[in-house]
Scaffold this motif. Structure first.
Motif, PDB file in Angstrom:
ATOM      1  N   SER A 143       0.809  -1.213   0.000  1.00 42.32           N
ATOM      2  CA  SER A 143       0.000   0.000   0.000  1.00 42.32           C
ATOM      3  C   SER A 143       0.848   1.271   0.000  1.00 42.32           C
ATOM      4  O   SER A 143       0.321   2.369  -0.201  1.00 42.32           O
ATOM      5  CB  SER A 143      -0.966   0.014   1.191  1.00 42.32           C
ATOM      6  N   GLY A 144       2.161   1.133   0.205  1.00 37.72           N
ATOM      7  CA  GLY A 144       3.048   2.284   0.036  1.00 37.72           C
ATOM      8  C   GLY A 144       3.003   2.771  -1.402  1.00 37.72           C
ATOM      9  O   GLY A 144       3.139   3.976  -1.675  1.00 37.72           O
ATOM     10  N   GLY A 145       2.811   1.836  -2.343  1.00 42.71           N
ATOM     11  CA  GLY A 145       2.639   2.216  -3.736  1.00 42.71           C
ATOM     12  C   GLY A 145       1.346   2.982  -3.939  1.00 42.71           C
ATOM     13  O   GLY A 145       1.288   3.951  -4.707  1.00 42.71           O
ATOM     14  N   GLN A 146       0.295   2.560  -3.250  1.00 45.13           N
ATOM     15  CA  GLN A 146      -0.983   3.255  -3.337  1.00 45.13           C
ATOM     16  C   GLN A 146      -0.857   4.681  -2.816  1.00 45.13           C
ATOM     17  O   GLN A 146      -1.408   5.623  -3.399  1.00 45.13           O
ATOM     18  CB  GLN A 146      -2.047   2.509  -2.539  1.00 45.13           C
ATOM     19  N   ILE A 147      -0.110   4.850  -1.726  1.00 46.82           N
ATOM     20  CA  ILE A 147       0.090   6.185  -1.159  1.00 46.82           C
ATOM     21  C   ILE A 147       0.769   7.099  -2.173  1.00 46.82           C
ATOM     22  O   ILE A 147       0.354   8.243  -2.386  1.00 46.82           O
ATOM     23  CB  ILE A 147       0.924   6.099   0.132  1.00 46.82           C
ATOM     24  N   ALA A 148       1.824   6.589  -2.808  1.00 46.72           N
ATOM     25  CA  ALA A 148       2.543   7.375  -3.808  1.00 46.72           C
ATOM     26  C   ALA A 148       1.640   7.715  -4.988  1.00 46.72           C
ATOM     27  O   ALA A 148       1.597   8.869  -5.446  1.00 46.72           O
ATOM     28  CB  ALA A 148       3.774   6.612  -4.285  1.00 46.72           C
ATOM     29  N   TYR A 149       0.935   6.713  -5.489  1.00 54.65           N
ATOM     30  CA  TYR A 149       0.059   6.915  -6.639  1.00 54.65           C
ATOM     31  C   TYR A 149      -1.038   7.927  -6.317  1.00 54.65           C
ATOM     32  O   TYR A 149      -1.298   8.858  -7.098  1.00 54.65           O
ATOM     33  CB  TYR A 149      -0.550   5.577  -7.063  1.00 54.65           C
ATOM     34  N   GLU A 150      -1.704   7.734  -5.181  1.00 47.17           N
ATOM     35  CA  GLU A 150      -2.785   8.639  -4.791  1.00 47.17           C
ATOM     36  C   GLU A 150      -2.275  10.070  -4.649  1.00 47.17           C
ATOM     37  O   GLU A 150      -2.957  11.025  -5.040  1.00 47.17           O
ATOM     38  CB  GLU A 150      -3.419   8.174  -3.477  1.00 47.17           C
ATOM     39  N   TYR A 151      -1.089  10.223  -4.100  1.00 43.76           N
ATOM     40  CA  TYR A 151      -0.531  11.573  -3.988  1.00 43.76           C
ATOM     41  C   TYR A 151      -0.381  12.195  -5.379  1.00 43.76           C
ATOM     42  O   TYR A 151      -0.766  13.346  -5.608  1.00 43.76           O
ATOM     43  CB  TYR A 151       0.824  11.575  -3.277  1.00 43.76           C
TER      44      TYR A 151
END
Length: 259
Positions: A143-151
Protein backbone atom coordinates in the motif's frame (compact mmCIF):
# COMPACT_ATOMS: atom_id res chain seq x y z
CA UNK A 1 18.61 -31.10 38.01
CA UNK A 2 21.20 -28.36 37.80
CA UNK A 3 23.01 -30.33 35.11
CA UNK A 4 19.83 -30.62 33.02
CA UNK A 5 19.10 -26.91 33.37
CA UNK A 6 22.67 -26.10 32.40
CA UNK A 7 22.37 -28.23 29.26
CA UNK A 8 19.16 -26.43 28.32
CA UNK A 9 20.78 -23.01 28.81
CA UNK A 10 23.84 -24.06 26.77
CA UNK A 11 21.52 -25.38 24.05
CA UNK A 12 19.63 -22.08 23.92
CA UNK A 13 22.89 -20.11 23.72
CA UNK A 14 24.17 -22.32 20.89
CA UNK A 15 20.88 -21.88 19.04
CA UNK A 16 21.07 -18.10 19.39
CA UNK A 17 24.67 -18.11 18.16
CA UNK A 18 23.70 -20.29 15.20
CA UNK A 19 20.87 -17.92 14.26
CA UNK A 20 23.21 -14.93 14.58
CA UNK A 21 25.80 -16.62 12.37
CA UNK A 22 23.18 -17.51 9.77
CA UNK A 23 21.80 -13.95 9.77
CA UNK A 24 25.27 -12.42 9.40
CA UNK A 25 26.19 -14.81 6.60
CA UNK A 26 22.90 -14.15 4.80
CA UNK A 27 23.44 -10.38 5.08
CA UNK A 28 26.94 -10.64 3.62
CA UNK A 29 25.67 -12.84 0.79
CA UNK A 30 22.78 -10.50 0.14
CA UNK A 31 25.06 -7.53 -0.33
CA UNK A 32 27.34 -9.38 -2.74
CA UNK A 33 25.04 -8.73 -5.71
CA UNK A 34 25.62 -5.00 -5.28
CA UNK A 35 29.41 -5.18 -5.23
CA UNK A 36 30.86 -2.99 -7.97
CA UNK A 37 27.48 -1.79 -9.23
CA UNK A 38 28.04 1.44 -11.15
CA UNK A 39 25.39 4.14 -10.88
CA UNK A 40 24.97 7.83 -11.57
CA UNK A 41 25.03 10.22 -8.63
CA UNK A 42 22.52 13.07 -8.53
CA UNK A 43 20.73 15.24 -5.98
CA UNK A 44 17.41 13.53 -6.71
CA UNK A 45 16.10 12.05 -3.46
CA UNK A 46 14.48 8.62 -3.32
CA UNK A 47 11.55 8.50 -0.90
CA UNK A 48 10.77 5.14 0.73
CA UNK A 49 7.11 4.61 1.64
CA UNK A 50 6.20 1.55 3.75
CA UNK A 51 3.03 -0.46 3.32
CA UNK A 52 0.10 -1.13 5.64
CA UNK A 53 1.25 -0.99 9.26
CA UNK A 54 4.83 -0.44 8.09
CA UNK A 55 7.60 1.26 10.01
CA UNK A 56 11.36 1.78 9.76
CA UNK A 57 12.00 -1.96 9.60
CA UNK A 58 9.97 -2.13 6.39
CA UNK A 59 12.45 -0.08 4.37
CA UNK A 60 15.67 -0.22 6.43
CA UNK A 61 17.12 -3.12 4.45
CA UNK A 62 16.83 -1.32 1.11
CA UNK A 63 18.34 1.83 2.53
CA UNK A 64 21.16 0.13 4.41
CA UNK A 65 22.20 -1.95 1.41
CA UNK A 66 22.27 1.03 -0.95
CA UNK A 67 24.08 3.15 1.63
CA UNK A 68 26.64 0.50 2.64
CA UNK A 69 27.60 -0.17 -0.98
CA UNK A 70 28.05 3.48 -1.85
CA UNK A 71 25.17 3.38 -4.34
CA UNK A 72 23.21 6.03 -2.49
CA UNK A 73 23.41 7.97 0.78
CA UNK A 74 21.10 7.59 3.75
CA UNK A 75 20.04 11.17 4.39
CA UNK A 76 16.79 11.65 6.31
CA UNK A 77 14.22 9.87 8.42
CA UNK A 78 10.99 11.86 8.32
CA UNK A 79 8.08 11.51 10.77
CA UNK A 80 4.49 12.32 9.88
CA UNK A 81 2.17 12.67 12.86
CA UNK A 82 -1.42 11.47 12.81
CA UNK A 83 -2.57 15.03 12.11
CA UNK A 84 -0.09 15.47 9.26
CA UNK A 85 2.67 17.45 10.94
CA UNK A 86 6.05 16.69 9.34
CA UNK A 87 9.31 16.67 11.31
CA UNK A 88 12.80 15.26 10.91
CA UNK A 89 13.37 12.29 13.20
CA UNK A 90 17.00 11.93 12.21
CA UNK A 91 19.34 13.72 9.84
CA UNK A 92 22.22 11.49 8.75
CA UNK A 93 24.07 14.07 6.64
CA UNK A 94 25.06 17.71 7.10
CA UNK A 95 23.36 18.68 3.87
CA UNK A 96 21.69 17.11 0.86
CA UNK A 97 24.23 16.63 -1.93
CA UNK A 98 24.54 14.84 -5.27
CA UNK A 99 24.99 11.36 -3.83
CA UNK A 100 21.52 9.87 -4.42
CA UNK A 101 20.06 10.88 -1.03
CA UNK A 102 17.62 8.42 0.58
CA UNK A 103 14.61 9.63 2.56
CA UNK A 104 12.65 7.27 4.82
CA UNK A 105 9.06 8.08 5.78
CA UNK A 106 7.54 7.00 9.10
CA UNK A 107 3.79 7.55 9.44
CA UNK A 108 2.32 7.65 12.93
CA UNK A 109 -1.04 6.61 11.49
CA UNK A 110 0.19 3.86 9.20
CA UNK A 111 -3.00 1.95 8.40
CA UNK A 112 -4.95 4.49 6.33
CA UNK A 113 -3.33 4.83 2.86
CA UNK A 114 -5.70 7.53 1.56
CA UNK A 115 -5.11 9.67 4.63
CA UNK A 116 -1.37 9.10 4.29
CA UNK A 117 -1.55 10.09 0.63
CA UNK A 118 -3.16 13.38 1.63
CA UNK A 119 -0.39 13.93 4.18
CA UNK A 120 2.17 13.53 1.41
CA UNK A 121 1.42 17.11 0.35
CA UNK A 122 2.96 18.26 3.63
CA UNK A 123 5.90 15.89 3.19
CA UNK A 124 6.72 17.20 -0.26
CA UNK A 125 6.47 20.84 0.77
CA UNK A 126 8.64 20.13 3.80
CA UNK A 127 11.38 18.47 1.74
CA UNK A 128 11.26 21.27 -0.83
CA UNK A 129 11.41 24.18 1.64
CA UNK A 130 13.51 22.69 4.43
CA UNK A 131 16.08 20.74 2.42
CA UNK A 132 15.71 22.35 -1.02
CA UNK A 133 15.02 19.00 -2.65
CA UNK A 134 13.82 19.75 -6.18
CA UNK A 135 13.31 16.25 -7.59
CA UNK A 136 12.42 12.85 -6.13
CA UNK A 137 11.77 9.20 -6.87
CA UNK A 138 9.10 7.20 -5.04
CA UNK A 139 9.51 3.61 -3.86
CA UNK A 140 6.42 2.09 -2.30
CA UNK A 141 5.91 -1.46 -1.05
CA UNK A 142 2.35 -2.82 -1.07
CA UNK A 143 0.00 0.00 0.00
CA UNK A 144 3.05 2.28 0.04
CA UNK A 145 2.64 2.22 -3.74
CA UNK A 146 -0.98 3.25 -3.34
CA UNK A 147 0.09 6.18 -1.16
CA UNK A 148 2.54 7.37 -3.81
CA UNK A 149 0.06 6.91 -6.64
CA UNK A 150 -2.79 8.64 -4.79
CA UNK A 151 -0.53 11.57 -3.99
CA UNK A 152 0.46 11.98 -7.64
CA UNK A 153 -3.04 11.80 -9.13
CA UNK A 154 -4.49 14.07 -6.46
CA UNK A 155 -1.83 16.78 -6.70
CA UNK A 156 -0.73 17.26 -10.30
CA UNK A 157 -0.09 20.98 -9.86
CA UNK A 158 1.22 21.30 -6.32
CA UNK A 159 3.49 24.30 -5.95
CA UNK A 160 6.64 24.34 -3.80
CA UNK A 161 7.09 20.60 -4.19
CA UNK A 162 9.76 18.45 -5.86
CA UNK A 163 9.03 17.04 -9.29
CA UNK A 164 8.69 13.25 -9.45
CA UNK A 165 10.99 11.37 -11.83
CA UNK A 166 10.57 7.65 -11.11
CA UNK A 167 8.13 5.41 -9.29
CA UNK A 168 8.84 1.88 -8.07
CA UNK A 169 5.68 0.01 -7.08
CA UNK A 170 6.20 -3.32 -5.34
CA UNK A 171 3.30 -5.79 -5.06
CA UNK A 172 0.34 -3.46 -5.21
CA UNK A 173 -2.77 -3.21 -7.37
CA UNK A 174 -4.53 -0.17 -8.82
CA UNK A 175 -8.03 0.54 -10.07
CA UNK A 176 -7.77 -0.25 -13.81
CA UNK A 177 -10.53 2.30 -14.57
CA UNK A 178 -9.15 5.20 -12.55
CA UNK A 179 -9.67 8.30 -14.71
CA UNK A 180 -7.36 10.34 -12.51
CA UNK A 181 -4.41 8.45 -14.01
CA UNK A 182 -4.11 11.26 -16.56
CA UNK A 183 -2.80 13.43 -13.72
CA UNK A 184 0.41 11.41 -13.41
CA UNK A 185 3.59 13.33 -14.34
CA UNK A 186 4.15 12.97 -18.09
CA UNK A 187 7.88 12.40 -17.63
CA UNK A 188 7.36 9.71 -14.98
CA UNK A 189 9.16 6.37 -15.37
CA UNK A 190 7.31 3.50 -13.69
CA UNK A 191 8.73 0.16 -12.53
CA UNK A 192 6.05 -2.29 -11.42
CA UNK A 193 7.19 -5.40 -9.50
CA UNK A 194 5.20 -8.52 -8.67
CA UNK A 195 6.31 -11.52 -6.66
CA UNK A 196 5.29 -15.10 -7.36
CA UNK A 197 5.93 -18.09 -5.13
CA UNK A 198 6.99 -20.86 -7.51
CA UNK A 199 4.23 -20.96 -10.16
CA UNK A 200 1.31 -20.35 -7.84
CA UNK A 201 0.38 -16.99 -9.36
CA UNK A 202 0.70 -15.05 -6.12
CA UNK A 203 3.16 -13.78 -3.52
CA UNK A 204 0.83 -15.01 -0.80
CA UNK A 205 -1.11 -11.74 -0.59
CA UNK A 206 -1.20 -10.14 -4.05
CA UNK A 207 -1.96 -12.18 -7.17
CA UNK A 208 0.25 -11.51 -10.19
CA UNK A 209 -2.89 -11.05 -12.33
CA UNK A 210 -3.93 -8.20 -10.04
CA UNK A 211 -0.53 -6.45 -9.92
CA UNK A 212 0.30 -6.71 -13.62
CA UNK A 213 -2.65 -4.68 -15.06
CA UNK A 214 -1.09 -1.46 -13.79
CA UNK A 215 0.62 -1.33 -17.18
CA UNK A 216 -2.61 -0.87 -19.14
CA UNK A 217 -3.64 1.85 -16.71
CA UNK A 218 -0.54 4.03 -16.75
CA UNK A 219 1.21 3.38 -20.09
CA UNK A 220 -0.66 6.06 -22.08
CA UNK A 221 0.18 8.74 -19.52
CA UNK A 222 3.81 8.24 -18.50
CA UNK A 223 7.20 8.36 -20.19
CA UNK A 224 7.98 4.67 -19.67
CA UNK A 225 6.61 1.59 -17.95
CA UNK A 226 8.36 -1.68 -17.06
CA UNK A 227 6.89 -4.79 -15.47
CA UNK A 228 9.13 -7.18 -13.55
CA UNK A 229 8.01 -10.58 -12.25
CA UNK A 230 10.12 -12.13 -9.53
CA UNK A 231 9.54 -15.88 -9.18
CA UNK A 232 11.18 -17.86 -6.38
CA UNK A 233 10.61 -19.82 -3.18
CA UNK A 234 8.47 -18.52 -0.27
CA UNK A 235 11.53 -17.19 1.59
CA UNK A 236 12.33 -14.79 -1.26
CA UNK A 237 9.09 -14.17 -3.15
CA UNK A 238 6.57 -13.94 -0.30
CA UNK A 239 4.84 -10.55 -0.12
CA UNK A 240 6.60 -9.21 2.97
CA UNK A 241 9.99 -10.56 1.84
CA UNK A 242 10.07 -8.63 -1.42
CA UNK A 243 11.65 -5.65 0.32
CA UNK A 244 14.37 -7.90 1.73
CA UNK A 245 15.49 -9.52 -1.48
CA UNK A 246 19.00 -9.22 -3.01
CA UNK A 247 17.86 -9.68 -6.59
CA UNK A 248 15.39 -6.84 -6.22
CA UNK A 249 18.02 -4.68 -4.49
CA UNK A 250 20.10 -4.73 -7.64
CA UNK A 251 17.22 -4.49 -10.11
CA UNK A 252 15.71 -1.51 -8.29
CA UNK A 253 19.08 0.23 -7.89
CA UNK A 254 19.68 -0.06 -11.62
CA UNK A 255 16.27 1.45 -12.36
CA UNK A 256 16.52 4.27 -9.83
CA UNK A 257 20.12 5.33 -10.27
CA UNK A 258 20.73 4.80 -13.98
CA UNK A 259 19.19 6.54 -16.99
Amino acid sequence: MHSKRRKIIIGIILLIEAIALFTTTAWIFRGRVLNGLQVEKTRTATIFIPGYGGNAVSTDDFINQFNDHGIAKRALRIHISSNGKVTTMKKYVKKITADNPLVQLIFEDNTHPIKQAKQMRNVMTYLYKTYHIKSVNFLGHSSGGQIAYEYMVRNPNQKDAPKINKFVSIANDYDPKDKRVKNLPRNLKVFNIAGEIYNFGTDGEEAVDIVKPMGKLVKPYVKSYTFYLYQSDPISAEHSMLHENPTLDKTIAEFLFRD
